[in-house]
Design an enzyme around this catalytic site. Structure first.
Site: not given
Ligand code: VGL
Ligand code: ZN
Length: 207
Positions: A16, A54, A56, A89, A114, A159
């Site tokens: 990340d 990351d 989302h 984020h 992820k 993470c």
């Protein structure tokens, strides 16, 4: 044809290193950008490189903004257990979700994304926060006869630690290079994560 064997069995896992976790980002980790030169040096010197990102959807259930009246950095109860609520984020496709501009990621053999399921967060590169749903990374590394992992990135206590603990549980030899990581450190989360990693047999070293 025979499988190509005898290649080095070690992979660098870069967790990340994204704009939102660097100064100026939505969930900035203090000094997050300082690790980039060290990470670039490791990318050049290790035989295999995997990055995590990351990633989302907007309105993700880990965002405080998705829970009315909830403040960022508070905790809520999800069906799978406690979940810290974060500022929005790393929304898919945004600049905040992109890798830091100076990260030399071209040698990466895999980018594993992820946190893309709305209902469950995923700190670990191996399992979502339900600790049950796999990302596929464990199988990918096993199939490629990679047994030793060097982990760096952001954030040490979320993470990186969750990934290191899962990797150790899956039987990988795991080293975390702590000077190439930076922490969020919420309510003692860094010390707790370091203790858990030590207890799980993760080697904590520096570059
Ligand atoms: C992370 C909080 C939320 C991390 C990701 O990369 O450590 N932390 N999402
Ligand atoms: Zn996240």
């Amino acid at each position: 044809m025979e499988k190509i064997t005898g290649m080095d069995d070690t992979a660098l896992i870069v967790i990340d290193v994204q704009n939102d976790f660097c100064p100026g980002g939505a969930l900035a980790v203090t000094g997050g950008d300082e690790i980039v030169p060290l990470v670039n040096g490791l990318i050049d010197s290790l035989p295999h490189v995997v990055l995590t990102q990351d990633w989302h959807p907007s309105g993700h259930s880990s965002f405080a903004s998705s829970h009315s009246g909830a403040d960022p950095f508070s905790t809520t109860q999800m069906p799978y257990g406690d979940q810290t609520l974060w500022p929005d984020h790393c929304v898919q496709g945004t600049t905040g979700a992109a890798f830091h501009a100076d990260l030399q990621w071209t040698r990466a053999e895999l980018v594993i994304r992820k946190g893309f399921r709305n209902a469950v967060d995923s700190y670990s590169a191996f399992f979502e926060n339900d600790h049950t749903t796999p990302t596929g990374l464990g199988g990918y590394l096993r199939e490629r006869d990679i047994s030793s992992l060097v982990m760096v990135g952001l954030a040490t206590d979320f993470c990186v630690a969750f990934s290191a603990l899962d990797a150790a549980k899956l039987g990988f030899k795991v080293t975390v290079l702590t000077d190439a990581c930076r922490a969020i450190d919420l309510d003692g989360s860094l010390a707790a994560a370091m203790d858990k990693m030590k207890a799980a047999g993760v080697s904590l070293e520096t570059t």
